[in-house]
Write a protein that holds these residues in place. Structure first.
Motif, short mmCIF file in Angstrom:
data_model
loop_
_atom_site.label_atom_id
_atom_site.label_comp_id
_atom_site.label_asym_id
_atom_site.label_seq_id
_atom_site.Cartn_x
_atom_site.Cartn_y
_atom_site.Cartn_z
N LEU A 138 38.85 -1.67 -11.60
CA LEU A 138 40.14 -2.13 -12.10
C LEU A 138 40.45 -1.39 -13.38
N MET A 139 41.62 -0.75 -13.41
CA MET A 139 42.09 -0.08 -14.61
C MET A 139 43.26 -0.88 -15.18
N ILE A 140 43.26 -1.14 -16.48
CA ILE A 140 44.37 -1.85 -17.12
C ILE A 140 45.05 -0.91 -18.10
N GLY A 141 46.37 -0.80 -18.00
CA GLY A 141 47.12 0.09 -18.88
C GLY A 141 48.44 -0.52 -19.29
N GLY A 142 49.21 0.22 -20.08
CA GLY A 142 50.47 -0.28 -20.61
C GLY A 142 50.26 -0.90 -21.98
N GLY A 143 51.35 -1.08 -22.71
CA GLY A 143 51.24 -1.54 -24.09
C GLY A 143 50.50 -2.85 -24.28
N VAL A 144 50.67 -3.80 -23.36
CA VAL A 144 50.02 -5.10 -23.50
C VAL A 144 48.51 -4.98 -23.26
N ALA A 145 48.05 -3.88 -22.69
CA ALA A 145 46.61 -3.66 -22.48
C ALA A 145 45.88 -3.52 -23.81
N ALA A 146 46.63 -3.34 -24.90
CA ALA A 146 46.02 -3.30 -26.23
C ALA A 146 45.67 -4.69 -26.72
N ASN A 147 46.13 -5.73 -26.03
CA ASN A 147 45.88 -7.12 -26.44
C ASN A 147 44.39 -7.45 -26.36
N SER A 148 43.85 -7.95 -27.44
CA SER A 148 42.40 -8.19 -27.51
C SER A 148 41.93 -9.28 -26.54
N ARG A 149 42.72 -10.30 -26.36
CA ARG A 149 42.31 -11.39 -25.45
C ARG A 149 42.38 -10.95 -24.00
N LEU A 150 43.38 -10.14 -23.65
CA LEU A 150 43.47 -9.61 -22.29
C LEU A 150 42.24 -8.78 -21.96
N ARG A 151 41.82 -7.95 -22.90
CA ARG A 151 40.65 -7.11 -22.69
C ARG A 151 39.38 -7.96 -22.51
N ALA A 152 39.24 -8.97 -23.36
CA ALA A 152 38.03 -9.80 -23.31
C ALA A 152 37.96 -10.62 -22.03
N LEU A 153 39.06 -11.26 -21.63
CA LEU A 153 39.05 -12.08 -20.43
C LEU A 153 38.91 -11.22 -19.18
N ALA A 154 39.54 -10.05 -19.18
CA ALA A 154 39.41 -9.14 -18.03
C ALA A 154 37.96 -8.70 -17.87
N GLN A 155 37.29 -8.40 -18.98
CA GLN A 155 35.89 -7.98 -18.92
C GLN A 155 35.02 -9.10 -18.36
N GLU A 156 35.27 -10.30 -18.83
CA GLU A 156 34.50 -11.47 -18.38
C GLU A 156 34.68 -11.72 -16.88
N ARG A 157 35.91 -11.67 -16.42
CA ARG A 157 36.18 -11.96 -15.01
C ARG A 157 35.77 -10.81 -14.10
N CYS A 158 35.88 -9.58 -14.58
CA CYS A 158 35.45 -8.44 -13.76
C CYS A 158 33.94 -8.45 -13.59
N GLU A 159 33.21 -8.75 -14.65
CA GLU A 159 31.75 -8.80 -14.56
C GLU A 159 31.31 -9.87 -13.56
N ALA A 160 32.00 -11.01 -13.59
CA ALA A 160 31.66 -12.10 -12.68
C ALA A 160 31.95 -11.74 -11.23
N ALA A 161 32.94 -10.86 -11.01
CA ALA A 161 33.34 -10.48 -9.66
C ALA A 161 32.70 -9.18 -9.18
N GLY A 162 31.90 -8.55 -10.03
CA GLY A 162 31.29 -7.28 -9.65
C GLY A 162 32.26 -6.12 -9.61
N VAL A 163 33.27 -6.19 -10.47
CA VAL A 163 34.29 -5.14 -10.55
C VAL A 163 34.12 -4.39 -11.86
N ARG A 164 34.17 -3.06 -11.81
CA ARG A 164 34.04 -2.27 -13.03
C ARG A 164 35.40 -2.16 -13.70
N LEU A 165 35.47 -2.50 -14.97
CA LEU A 165 36.73 -2.47 -15.72
C LEU A 165 36.85 -1.18 -16.53
N ARG A 166 38.03 -0.56 -16.45
CA ARG A 166 38.34 0.63 -17.25
C ARG A 166 39.62 0.35 -18.03
#
Length: 376
Positions: A274-302
Protein backbone atom coordinates in the motif's frame (compact mmCIF):
# COMPACT_ATOMS: atom_id res chain seq x y z
CA UNK A 1 26.36 -2.67 -12.83
CA UNK A 2 24.48 -0.04 -14.83
CA UNK A 3 25.96 3.45 -14.99
CA UNK A 4 23.56 5.90 -13.25
CA UNK A 5 24.37 8.39 -16.01
CA UNK A 6 22.55 6.12 -18.47
CA UNK A 7 19.28 6.70 -16.60
CA UNK A 8 16.95 9.29 -18.19
CA UNK A 9 17.39 12.87 -16.96
CA UNK A 10 13.99 14.56 -16.85
CA UNK A 11 12.66 17.92 -15.71
CA UNK A 12 9.12 17.97 -14.30
CA UNK A 13 6.75 20.93 -13.97
CA UNK A 14 3.74 20.88 -11.61
CA UNK A 15 1.16 23.72 -11.55
CA UNK A 16 -2.16 21.99 -10.86
CA UNK A 17 -3.04 24.19 -7.86
CA UNK A 18 -1.10 26.78 -5.82
CA UNK A 19 2.41 25.28 -5.88
CA UNK A 20 4.83 26.01 -8.71
CA UNK A 21 6.95 22.87 -8.52
CA UNK A 22 9.97 22.05 -10.65
CA UNK A 23 11.85 18.81 -10.11
CA UNK A 24 14.78 17.14 -11.83
CA UNK A 25 15.21 13.39 -11.66
CA UNK A 26 17.76 10.97 -13.08
CA UNK A 27 16.01 7.61 -13.22
CA UNK A 28 14.77 7.16 -9.65
CA UNK A 29 17.28 9.59 -8.13
CA UNK A 30 16.07 13.03 -7.10
CA UNK A 31 18.51 15.78 -8.06
CA UNK A 32 16.40 18.89 -7.42
CA UNK A 33 13.00 19.77 -5.98
CA UNK A 34 12.31 23.51 -6.22
CA UNK A 35 8.95 24.87 -5.09
CA UNK A 36 7.46 28.36 -5.12
CA UNK A 37 4.24 28.47 -3.11
CA UNK A 38 1.48 31.06 -3.34
CA UNK A 39 -0.33 29.70 -0.27
CA UNK A 40 0.14 32.95 1.67
CA UNK A 41 -1.62 34.87 -1.10
CA UNK A 42 -4.67 32.61 -0.74
CA UNK A 43 -4.77 32.49 3.08
CA UNK A 44 -6.81 35.67 3.48
CA UNK A 45 -9.49 34.17 1.21
CA UNK A 46 -9.66 30.93 3.20
CA UNK A 47 -8.93 28.83 0.10
CA UNK A 48 -7.21 28.78 -3.27
CA UNK A 49 -8.28 31.48 -5.74
CA UNK A 50 -7.68 30.12 -9.29
CA UNK A 51 -6.79 33.46 -10.90
CA UNK A 52 -4.35 34.34 -8.12
CA UNK A 53 -2.73 30.90 -8.50
CA UNK A 54 -2.35 31.28 -12.27
CA UNK A 55 -0.69 34.69 -11.97
CA UNK A 56 1.64 33.40 -9.28
CA UNK A 57 2.70 30.51 -11.54
CA UNK A 58 3.50 32.95 -14.34
CA UNK A 59 5.76 34.99 -12.10
CA UNK A 60 7.49 32.00 -10.49
CA UNK A 61 7.97 29.67 -13.47
CA UNK A 62 11.27 30.79 -15.04
CA UNK A 63 13.07 31.54 -11.74
CA UNK A 64 11.98 28.19 -10.28
CA UNK A 65 13.22 26.26 -13.33
CA UNK A 66 16.56 28.05 -13.18
CA UNK A 67 16.81 27.33 -9.45
CA UNK A 68 16.13 23.62 -10.04
CA UNK A 69 18.76 23.37 -12.78
CA UNK A 70 21.32 25.05 -10.53
CA UNK A 71 20.42 22.82 -7.58
CA UNK A 72 20.74 19.70 -9.73
CA UNK A 73 24.04 20.86 -11.21
CA UNK A 74 22.92 20.06 -14.75
CA UNK A 75 22.46 22.03 -17.95
CA UNK A 76 19.07 22.24 -19.64
CA UNK A 77 20.60 20.86 -22.85
CA UNK A 78 21.49 17.63 -21.01
CA UNK A 79 17.84 16.78 -20.32
CA UNK A 80 16.29 13.72 -21.97
CA UNK A 81 12.75 15.07 -21.65
CA UNK A 82 10.38 17.59 -20.10
CA UNK A 83 7.32 16.34 -18.21
CA UNK A 84 4.38 18.44 -17.07
CA UNK A 85 1.11 17.92 -15.23
CA UNK A 86 -1.58 18.01 -17.93
CA UNK A 87 -4.40 17.38 -15.43
CA UNK A 88 -6.42 17.11 -13.36
CA UNK A 89 -6.32 20.47 -11.61
CA UNK A 90 -7.25 24.13 -12.00
CA UNK A 91 -7.56 24.85 -15.73
CA UNK A 92 -5.77 28.20 -15.73
CA UNK A 93 -2.97 26.99 -13.48
CA UNK A 94 -2.44 23.87 -15.61
CA UNK A 95 -2.24 25.98 -18.77
CA UNK A 96 0.68 27.97 -17.36
CA UNK A 97 2.65 24.81 -16.69
CA UNK A 98 1.79 23.15 -20.01
CA UNK A 99 2.71 26.28 -21.96
CA UNK A 100 6.03 26.58 -20.15
CA UNK A 101 6.84 22.90 -20.68
CA UNK A 102 6.10 23.19 -24.39
CA UNK A 103 8.34 26.23 -24.69
CA UNK A 104 11.28 24.61 -22.93
CA UNK A 105 10.87 21.26 -24.68
CA UNK A 106 10.64 22.84 -28.12
CA UNK A 107 13.54 25.21 -27.53
CA UNK A 108 15.71 22.37 -26.25
CA UNK A 109 14.68 19.87 -28.91
CA UNK A 110 13.51 17.42 -26.24
CA UNK A 111 10.40 15.23 -25.98
CA UNK A 112 7.39 16.52 -24.09
CA UNK A 113 5.37 14.32 -21.71
CA UNK A 114 1.98 15.45 -20.43
CA UNK A 115 1.34 13.32 -17.35
CA UNK A 116 -1.44 12.72 -14.85
CA UNK A 117 -1.27 14.49 -11.49
CA UNK A 118 -2.61 11.48 -9.56
CA UNK A 119 -0.32 8.96 -11.23
CA UNK A 120 2.58 11.29 -10.42
CA UNK A 121 1.66 11.21 -6.73
CA UNK A 122 2.04 7.42 -6.88
CA UNK A 123 5.26 7.42 -8.86
CA UNK A 124 7.06 9.86 -6.55
CA UNK A 125 7.52 7.06 -4.01
CA UNK A 126 10.14 5.56 -6.33
CA UNK A 127 12.42 8.45 -5.41
CA UNK A 128 12.41 7.33 -1.77
CA UNK A 129 11.79 3.59 -1.70
CA UNK A 130 12.90 2.40 -5.14
CA UNK A 131 10.85 0.90 -8.00
CA UNK A 132 7.15 0.40 -7.32
CA UNK A 133 6.00 -3.19 -6.95
CA UNK A 134 3.49 -4.20 -9.61
CA UNK A 135 0.72 -4.26 -8.64
CA UNK A 136 0.58 -1.53 -5.97
CA UNK A 137 -2.50 -0.21 -4.19
CA UNK A 138 -2.39 3.56 -3.73
CA UNK A 139 -4.40 5.72 -1.35
CA UNK A 140 -4.19 9.33 -2.56
CA UNK A 141 -5.51 11.92 -0.16
CA UNK A 142 -5.35 15.65 -0.86
CA UNK A 143 -7.40 18.83 -0.94
CA UNK A 144 -9.12 17.79 -4.14
CA UNK A 145 -8.91 14.00 -4.15
CA UNK A 146 -9.52 10.99 -1.94
CA UNK A 147 -8.90 7.99 -4.16
CA UNK A 148 -8.04 4.30 -3.99
CA UNK A 149 -6.13 3.25 -7.11
CA UNK A 150 -4.67 -0.05 -8.28
CA UNK A 151 -1.57 0.34 -10.43
CA UNK A 152 -0.14 -2.58 -12.39
CA UNK A 153 1.96 -0.28 -14.60
CA UNK A 154 2.33 3.33 -13.48
CA UNK A 155 2.88 4.49 -17.07
CA UNK A 156 -0.06 2.69 -18.64
CA UNK A 157 -2.45 0.95 -16.23
CA UNK A 158 -3.94 2.74 -13.21
CA UNK A 159 -7.42 1.57 -12.21
CA UNK A 160 -9.80 3.42 -9.88
CA UNK A 161 -11.06 1.28 -7.00
CA UNK A 162 -12.84 4.01 -5.08
CA UNK A 163 -13.07 7.79 -4.76
CA UNK A 164 -14.69 10.56 -2.77
CA UNK A 165 -18.31 11.22 -3.69
CA UNK A 166 -18.36 14.70 -2.15
CA UNK A 167 -15.77 16.57 -0.06
CA UNK A 168 -12.24 15.21 -0.26
CA UNK A 169 -10.40 14.65 3.03
CA UNK A 170 -8.11 17.65 2.57
CA UNK A 171 -11.08 19.88 1.80
CA UNK A 172 -12.76 18.74 5.03
CA UNK A 173 -9.60 19.57 7.00
CA UNK A 174 -9.61 23.10 5.54
CA UNK A 175 -13.28 23.66 6.32
CA UNK A 176 -13.08 22.44 9.92
CA UNK A 177 -9.96 24.53 10.52
CA UNK A 178 -11.89 27.54 9.27
CA UNK A 179 -14.82 26.80 11.62
CA UNK A 180 -12.32 26.52 14.50
CA UNK A 181 -10.66 29.79 13.41
CA UNK A 182 -7.31 28.03 12.97
CA UNK A 183 -6.46 29.48 9.55
CA UNK A 184 -5.52 28.03 6.15
CA UNK A 185 -4.34 25.49 5.10
CA UNK A 186 -6.15 23.33 7.61
CA UNK A 187 -4.25 20.03 7.42
CA UNK A 188 -1.01 20.97 9.22
CA UNK A 189 -2.68 23.08 11.92
CA UNK A 190 -5.31 20.45 12.78
CA UNK A 191 -2.58 17.81 12.94
CA UNK A 192 -0.67 20.03 15.37
CA UNK A 193 -3.65 20.72 17.67
CA UNK A 194 -4.79 17.09 17.51
CA UNK A 195 -1.54 15.88 19.07
CA UNK A 196 -2.61 17.51 22.33
CA UNK A 197 -6.25 16.35 22.15
CA UNK A 198 -8.22 13.20 22.89
CA UNK A 199 -9.24 11.36 19.69
CA UNK A 200 -11.98 9.54 21.60
CA UNK A 201 -13.44 12.65 23.23
CA UNK A 202 -16.25 13.09 20.68
CA UNK A 203 -17.91 10.33 18.64
CA UNK A 204 -18.03 11.86 15.19
CA UNK A 205 -19.57 9.78 12.35
CA UNK A 206 -17.65 7.56 9.91
CA UNK A 207 -19.11 8.07 6.43
CA UNK A 208 -19.90 5.18 4.06
CA UNK A 209 -18.90 2.44 6.51
CA UNK A 210 -22.23 0.61 6.68
CA UNK A 211 -22.65 -2.94 5.34
CA UNK A 212 -24.56 -1.71 2.25
CA UNK A 213 -22.28 1.25 1.49
CA UNK A 214 -19.72 1.20 -1.34
CA UNK A 215 -16.69 -0.65 -0.01
CA UNK A 216 -14.01 1.69 -1.31
CA UNK A 217 -15.71 5.08 -1.79
CA UNK A 218 -15.33 7.99 0.63
CA UNK A 219 -17.65 10.69 1.94
CA UNK A 220 -16.57 13.44 4.32
CA UNK A 221 -19.40 15.92 3.79
CA UNK A 222 -21.54 14.44 6.58
CA UNK A 223 -18.59 14.39 8.96
CA UNK A 224 -17.77 18.02 8.16
CA UNK A 225 -21.39 19.03 8.84
CA UNK A 226 -21.55 17.04 12.08
CA UNK A 227 -18.38 18.66 13.41
CA UNK A 228 -19.51 22.16 12.42
CA UNK A 229 -22.90 21.67 14.10
CA UNK A 230 -21.26 20.32 17.27
CA UNK A 231 -19.06 23.42 17.45
CA UNK A 232 -21.98 25.76 16.74
CA UNK A 233 -24.09 24.13 19.47
CA UNK A 234 -21.33 24.64 22.05
CA UNK A 235 -20.91 28.27 21.07
CA UNK A 236 -24.69 28.88 21.10
CA UNK A 237 -24.82 27.51 24.63
CA UNK A 238 -22.05 29.86 25.67
CA UNK A 239 -19.66 26.99 26.33
CA UNK A 240 -15.99 26.87 25.47
CA UNK A 241 -15.08 24.77 22.45
CA UNK A 242 -12.32 22.25 23.29
CA UNK A 243 -10.35 22.93 20.12
CA UNK A 244 -7.72 20.23 20.67
CA UNK A 245 -10.27 17.50 21.40
CA UNK A 246 -12.39 18.53 18.40
CA UNK A 247 -9.32 18.48 16.15
CA UNK A 248 -8.22 15.08 17.45
CA UNK A 249 -11.70 13.51 17.22
CA UNK A 250 -12.32 14.90 13.73
CA UNK A 251 -8.90 13.78 12.51
CA UNK A 252 -9.42 10.29 13.95
CA UNK A 253 -12.74 9.95 12.12
CA UNK A 254 -11.06 10.82 8.82
CA UNK A 255 -7.99 8.59 9.13
CA UNK A 256 -10.01 5.71 10.57
CA UNK A 257 -12.11 5.52 7.39
CA UNK A 258 -9.16 6.11 5.04
CA UNK A 259 -6.97 3.39 6.50
CA UNK A 260 -9.77 0.90 7.06
CA UNK A 261 -10.90 1.07 3.42
CA UNK A 262 -7.35 1.07 2.04
CA UNK A 263 -6.34 -2.08 3.92
CA UNK A 264 -9.62 -3.75 2.96
CA UNK A 265 -8.95 -2.97 -0.72
CA UNK A 266 -5.48 -4.51 -0.46
CA UNK A 267 -6.84 -7.71 1.09
CA UNK A 268 -9.73 -7.99 -1.37
CA UNK A 269 -7.45 -7.46 -4.38
CA UNK A 270 -4.68 -9.71 -3.06
CA UNK A 271 -2.15 -6.87 -3.10
CA UNK A 272 0.54 -6.82 -0.41
CA UNK A 273 1.79 -3.23 -0.91
CA UNK A 274 0.00 0.00 0.00
CA UNK A 275 1.36 3.38 -1.04
CA UNK A 276 -0.10 6.55 0.50
CA UNK A 277 0.39 9.90 -1.22
CA UNK A 278 -1.07 13.37 -1.58
CA UNK A 279 -0.88 16.31 0.80
CA UNK A 280 -2.87 14.67 3.60
CA UNK A 281 -0.34 11.79 3.59
CA UNK A 282 1.87 14.18 5.57
CA UNK A 283 -0.59 13.82 8.48
CA UNK A 284 1.16 12.16 11.41
CA UNK A 285 -1.88 10.24 12.66
CA UNK A 286 -2.70 8.89 9.19
CA UNK A 287 0.84 7.56 8.90
CA UNK A 288 0.78 5.97 12.36
CA UNK A 289 -2.63 4.29 12.02
CA UNK A 290 -1.85 3.10 8.48
CA UNK A 291 1.39 1.51 9.73
CA UNK A 292 -0.45 -0.19 12.58
CA UNK A 293 -3.22 -1.59 10.39
CA UNK A 294 -0.90 -2.62 7.55
CA UNK A 295 1.34 -4.56 9.92
CA UNK A 296 -1.69 -6.35 11.33
CA UNK A 297 -2.86 -7.26 7.82
CA UNK A 298 0.54 -8.30 6.46
CA UNK A 299 0.66 -5.39 4.02
CA UNK A 300 3.85 -3.43 3.39
CA UNK A 301 3.31 0.33 3.71
CA UNK A 302 5.17 2.86 1.56
CA UNK A 303 4.78 6.57 2.34
CA UNK A 304 7.15 9.22 0.96
CA UNK A 305 8.55 11.88 3.28
CA UNK A 306 6.10 14.75 3.82
CA UNK A 307 7.73 17.14 1.33
CA UNK A 308 7.20 14.62 -1.47
CA UNK A 309 3.56 14.06 -0.47
CA UNK A 310 2.46 17.62 -1.20
CA UNK A 311 2.34 18.86 -4.82
CA UNK A 312 5.85 19.08 -6.26
CA UNK A 313 7.75 18.91 -9.54
CA UNK A 314 9.78 15.90 -8.43
CA UNK A 315 6.75 13.62 -8.73
CA UNK A 316 6.12 14.80 -12.29
CA UNK A 317 9.76 14.31 -13.20
CA UNK A 318 9.68 10.82 -11.65
CA UNK A 319 6.76 9.77 -13.84
CA UNK A 320 8.34 11.44 -16.86
CA UNK A 321 11.57 9.51 -16.31
CA UNK A 322 9.58 6.29 -16.14
CA UNK A 323 7.88 7.21 -19.44
CA UNK A 324 11.28 7.70 -21.09
CA UNK A 325 12.69 4.52 -19.58
CA UNK A 326 9.76 2.44 -20.85
CA UNK A 327 9.79 4.14 -24.28
CA UNK A 328 6.26 5.54 -23.94
CA UNK A 329 5.13 7.83 -26.75
CA UNK A 330 5.80 11.50 -26.08
CA UNK A 331 3.00 14.04 -26.29
CA UNK A 332 2.29 16.10 -29.38
CA UNK A 333 2.93 19.84 -29.51
CA UNK A 334 -0.83 20.46 -29.39
CA UNK A 335 -0.96 18.99 -25.86
CA UNK A 336 -3.60 20.82 -23.86
CA UNK A 337 -4.44 21.05 -20.18
CA UNK A 338 -7.34 18.85 -19.10
CA UNK A 339 -8.78 19.86 -15.72
CA UNK A 340 -10.67 16.56 -15.47
CA UNK A 341 -8.05 14.19 -16.94
CA UNK A 342 -9.06 10.70 -15.73
CA UNK A 343 -6.56 8.71 -13.69
CA UNK A 344 -6.96 5.90 -16.21
CA UNK A 345 -4.80 8.10 -18.49
CA UNK A 346 -1.40 8.20 -16.73
CA UNK A 347 -0.12 10.32 -19.60
CA UNK A 348 -1.29 11.93 -22.81
CA UNK A 349 0.60 10.25 -25.66
CA UNK A 350 1.01 11.77 -29.09
CA UNK A 351 0.35 10.18 -32.44
CA UNK A 352 3.66 10.92 -34.16
CA UNK A 353 6.09 8.16 -35.13
CA UNK A 354 8.97 7.51 -32.75
CA UNK A 355 12.64 7.30 -33.55
CA UNK A 356 15.70 6.32 -31.47
CA UNK A 357 17.21 9.07 -29.34
CA UNK A 358 20.93 9.65 -29.00
CA UNK A 359 20.81 8.48 -25.38
CA UNK A 360 19.17 5.20 -26.35
CA UNK A 361 15.59 6.23 -25.54
CA UNK A 362 12.83 6.57 -28.12
CA UNK A 363 10.56 9.58 -28.33
CA UNK A 364 8.37 11.59 -30.66
CA UNK A 365 8.65 14.83 -32.56
CA UNK A 366 12.23 15.80 -31.72
CA UNK A 367 13.07 15.72 -35.43
CA UNK A 368 10.84 18.78 -35.81
CA UNK A 369 13.53 20.89 -34.12
CA UNK A 370 16.94 21.59 -35.61
CA UNK A 371 20.11 20.09 -34.20
CA UNK A 372 21.07 23.54 -32.94
CA UNK A 373 18.76 23.95 -29.98
CA UNK A 374 17.10 27.26 -29.36
CA UNK A 375 17.91 27.45 -25.67
CA UNK A 376 21.01 29.24 -24.45
Amino acid sequence: MADPRDEPLVLGIETSCDETGVGIVRGTTLLADAVASSVDEHARFGGVVPEVASRAHLEAMAPTIERALKEAGVSAKDLDGVAVTAGPGLAGALLVGVSAAKAYAYALGKPLYGVNHLASHICVDQLEHGPLPEPTMALLVSGGHSSLLLSTDITADVRPMGATIDDAAGEAFDKIARVLNLGFPGGPVIDRYAREGDPAAIAFPRGLTGPRDPAYDFSFSGLKTAVARWIEARRAAGEEVPVRDVAASFQEAVVDVLTRKAVRACKDAGVDHLMIGGGVAANSRLRALAQERCEAAGVRLRVPRPKLCTDNGAMVAALGAEMVKRNRAASDWDLSADSSLPVTDPHVPGTAQTRPHAHGHSHDHVHEVGEENLYS
